[in-house]
Scaffold this active site. Structure first.
Site, PDB file in Angstrom:
ATOM      1  N   ALA C 283       0.828  -1.212   0.000  1.00 13.08           N
ATOM      2  CA  ALA C 283       0.000   0.000   0.000  1.00 13.08           C
ATOM      3  C   ALA C 283       0.862   1.261   0.000  1.00 13.08           C
ATOM      4  CB  ALA C 283      -0.952  -0.010   1.190  1.00 13.08           C
ATOM      5  N   TRP C 286       1.490   2.782  -3.343  1.00 15.09           N
ATOM      6  CA  TRP C 286       0.350   3.530  -3.856  1.00 15.09           C
ATOM      7  C   TRP C 286       0.161   4.873  -3.141  1.00 15.09           C
ATOM      8  CZ3 TRP C 286      -3.220   1.586  -7.583  1.00 15.09           C
ATOM      9  CH2 TRP C 286      -2.954   0.267  -8.008  1.00 15.09           C
ATOM     10  N   GLY C 287       1.012   5.144  -2.149  1.00 20.97           N
ATOM     11  CA  GLY C 287       0.821   6.374  -1.397  1.00 20.97           C
ATOM     12  C   GLY C 287      -0.370   6.300  -0.463  1.00 20.97           C
ATOM     13  N   LYS C 288      -0.794   5.080  -0.156  1.00 24.40           N
ATOM     14  CA  LYS C 288      -1.955   4.931   0.712  1.00 24.40           C
ATOM     15  C   LYS C 288      -1.559   4.862   2.181  1.00 24.40           C
ATOM     16  CE  LYS C 288      -4.574   2.789  -2.991  1.00 24.40           C
ATOM     17  NZ  LYS C 288      -5.065   1.545  -3.621  1.00 24.40           N
ATOM     18  N   ILE C 289      -0.338   4.416   2.396  1.00 23.77           N
ATOM     19  CA  ILE C 289       0.193   4.371   3.760  1.00 23.77           C
ATOM     20  C   ILE C 289       1.513   5.144   3.752  1.00 23.77           C
ATOM     21  CG2 ILE C 289       1.132   2.893   5.566  1.00 23.77           C
ATOM     22  CD1 ILE C 289      -0.868   0.794   4.877  1.00 23.77           C
TER      23      ILE C 289
END
Lengths: 320, 320, 320, 320
Positions: C283, C286-289
């Site tokens: 993640a 994806w720059g999600k975390i």
């Protein structure tokens, strides 16, 4: 804690994922070739096929094959036999269960299956019917009676022979059979190691009928280390994990170059810390696999993996 | 192929799923009691706790405990030690790895861990740093040097003694230690069986330094059968599957009543046909578990299961 | 492709694996503290507990909770209710199934379970008995009749209201109940998002009885993005994966700092490429975390994880 | 609680496990035929192939195909396209992710892969390099820019059209492409249902650029029920579980005869109670699968299952 990857090399290495098609003339070699450029376990399976092929073509490579799991009950006896017959295996490490099942089939006592959903079965009634269940395969009690009969009549040359010598002897005692793993290993002098031999129905019968039997396990342990020590190059294919995996890997620490090829077919996972699901990368920390090794772990039922890999290897050997 | 269930009894047996709450004074016994009326693995864990408690209270029951998996590296040495110290185990069957790790810790050579994500680690560099990895736990090479040193100095009474006798001897040779599994088994005369003993670092060192060692595996196999044969009632707790599971189960066929209690803690699954993931019901077809047995399989990492079960059993023993 | 780890910092970070003991006065906070220095999923569970605690203590943190899986049938309704009541959740994302089951229980139509082995059950007969099975939990058909009755009588304020607004309204329409997830979210104005709402028995009944109903899904999708956009700091706890995991993560791309805390409780695995089993590290690509985030994935049945985590958080909040 | 099985019919049904060989002229139809009489997942795969073939030959059967999991990133776009092109699917239910990935590939924005071990990758650096990771496959950010560009230029006929109508429209808007799932469904008027559409990058872009978009999800839910209601006979193939599985199954309750054929390819397991791993038998208790149905669940990565099944079906259709 920065890793260097990805770097500019990384982007150059990338290719499109292969959105392939199945054509009328697609054969197994084509399919595996396509899958090499896909993702997930399809890709890993294709890599495993490729690595096995390279391992076979590397004439210096000693090929260690570890197998755990009820492969013979599930129909894989002929497949494993042919891996050996085709010279795809140099050292075979397995469980007592596999040897027991192989002896049974070879003596003409067969595992059974049918069009039946196991959820319709009452295991208590199966027991009353003298039917032993291995998931969706059945072993009638008389299979064990057949093994017992054979075992009780054996004249064992040396009660203290090593387990592997005994298994070589056992292969000779079995009748001719084009599927038998013990037979073909005996004929081709492929050593079979079984560190947990006394964990099996075969060993129980031997123990009951030959009370003084004390097969030497330590000789085999040291012999395995020697085989690894003497190998210029080694490769390993692990089916299922368990004792065969650990026994091969603990010996590979003594191979000067560790393993250069490593394939693992398993349904286990790494996160619970057990060896069966452990990654091949982890084995590098132990010096069991070479840092430059080619390796692939495929999360796949071995009953699907083994036929596919053999099919690919045979097609590659004979046609391509 | 109609099954009779569900019948009118079935509906009468059903109760509401317990939509429970955690309160300020909830303790482990309360929690397990709540979970007994829930679903999925929470329920199965609660049933396992209950069955273990019953098994302990059944004074005639011989309690077989099979353990595979790297429990000592993961911090469970003291937990397993206390299962034995509390008389929750009568016969212990394990892997060579567990014994190796137990010797290491007992001699003062410790497994290591830290605040590090394994994905940040380079296994090749770990090898250069002489750090062996078991998932997220580390074993420095010097641990093996420590084991080697201890092993090389052993004066083994009989090179042909059984593996279990040897392990009893080994427990006496180890220093005092409140966590050691080998030590507590020795002290309490709890037999330890290890059918795959030569599949371990400990055995390798023994073999290197005591070239004539040929521990008898067959004696142990027959001894296990006797233990089962003599048991009026038996129960089994299987942690992780593997050789310990099969070895215990193959012996239980000789227990007149088979096992009356069976608990299994595993992350494996049945569908790939292997024994480690096989259901306890399947074992009934083999006569290894009694048709009236109480049993539960919990799909759960043993590092979470073992502390919870021990906690529950100790609280129940001492407070409730 | 060399990684820098391990470096000299690495060895300094390592501590002994904690070979801990369970004592008479051990409580859940002690146990989790012990497990923090063990390995495998025990350690990961302890880290997850710790991270959740930190997330709660971070007053700026918007806590997103994604839940998939049949938690209410398995007895977790009160547990999830209390996560919300204790202010451990700020945004709740779930499946239509959970909402359906919650409505059922809240209206007094209960899930059932009992002392029965599902392998003794004939699913065809269960169907004849109007018993629907969710693994080892049962839902009588009349539960759906109860939901239908309630739903048919609803006066829906706006047929084009967003799904989350509708769920807030639904919470108000339900009777008082100390376990209801919908009710407590309504009372505390915790938004519930359900992107796959029409994949549920509840939505089917609504659609049948309110033929013009066209709840707006797009408003919620954009609202979730706004919530993430406005969050100075965010944390995420994912139970089970599925749509809730993806929906939260796709929005977190718009959170300026991504998620700083991430916990995942799953039984899925990464190797088959699906999102439910994907690692939290993935993640990050994806720059999600956030790269500095504290995170832990625990391979554990949520019916065991949820009570343990809640128990730990409540004990920490009220006693420690 | 006695089950009637096994009875005398049971023993008569049993045949030997097929210890088969791979020959030079073995093709996929031969292999599957062999595997039908083996065990474990090999047998289940062979049964699944057979059932799918029967389902296709049953001209009255409406074939529902549910697909979850990142199949397009992993190279399965052409395979799924051909299932549709060959008329092996009548109703397609999928996730927003699959549609997003399909649009990307169809517009010429490709997923990438390479000879790289993901453990060598630093996900933080991947993020800096604008590379998003889906296990061992990569999506450059520009893929999303490409989707955004295309989406922003769409002239959507009706902001309140149903999701399936919108997807049919979208298929027409995409360029010609021999791999595109959306395109082929549009051309053959195969309805695509996507209940969790707003859980996707595609929907996010649509929502950003068409702020008034409010695609109707309820119409699709009722339409699916009608399709099931009108089906004289129905069959279902579930890849991966999730929302597609539940959405198809909840509608099959309204099919007069429920499903007569059911195939499930999954890596999930039943014991954690979730629907994705639930057995097909359990679905019989809900009236979702007919008691006389032919069914098979295969525990297998779909990237290996899908090519094999398609290959078998095509060979059977065109050569045998």
């Amino acid at each position: 804690m920065m890793k260097n990857m990805p770097d500019k090399d990384f982007k150059e290495k990338l290719k499109r994922v292969n959105q392939f098609k199945i054509k009328n003339n697609t054969d197994i070699v084509d399919l595996i070739k396509h899958l090499k450029d896909t993702g997930f376990n399809a890709k890993r399976l294709a890599l495993a096929c490729d690595i096995y092929k390279e391992m076979i073509e590397d004439k210096e490579c000693v090929k260690f094959f570890g197998q755990a799991g009820a492969m013979v009950p599930a129909g894989m006896q002929g497949i494993i036999h042919d891996f050996i017959e085709e010279d795809f295996i140099d050292v075979f490490v397995t469980t007592g269960a596999t040897l027991t099942h192989d002896v049974a089939e070879t003596l003409g006592f067969h595992h059974l299956q049918g069009e039946v959903d196991i959820r319709d079965l009452n295991d208590v009634k199966l027991h009353e019917e003298e039917m032993n269940r291995i998931y969706d395969v059945f072993l009638p009690n008389k299979v064990y009676e057949g093994i017992e009969d054979f075992v009780s009549k054996l004249t064992i040359p040396d009660y203290n022979m090593s387990v592997s010598s005994f298994l070589n002897f056992l292969g000779k005692e079995l009748p001719e059979n084009s599927n038998s793993i013990l037979k073909i290993c005996s004929e081709k002098n492929i050593p079979i190691f079984c560190p947990a031999f006394t964990d099996s129905g075969l060993a129980l019968q031997l123990g009951f009928h030959h009370q003084k039997l004390n097969l030497n396990h330590f000789k085999d342990m040291l012999e395995m280390v020697n085989l690894a020590w003497d190998a210029k190059s080694s490769g390993v294919c692990i089916i299922g994990g368990g004792v065969p995996k650990n026994f091969i890997f603990q010996s590979l620490q003594f191979c000067p170059n560790s393993a250069s090829y490593a394939i693992q077919i398993t349904m286990d996972r790494p996160e619970s810390g057990g060896l069966s699901g452990a990654t091949l990368r982890e084995a590098m920390s132990w010096g069991k696999i070479n840092e430059k090794a080619k390796y692939s772990t495929v999360i796949l039922d071995a009953t699907i993996a083994l036929p596919i890999i053999l099919w690919y290897l045979k097609k590659s050997k004979y046609e391509h």
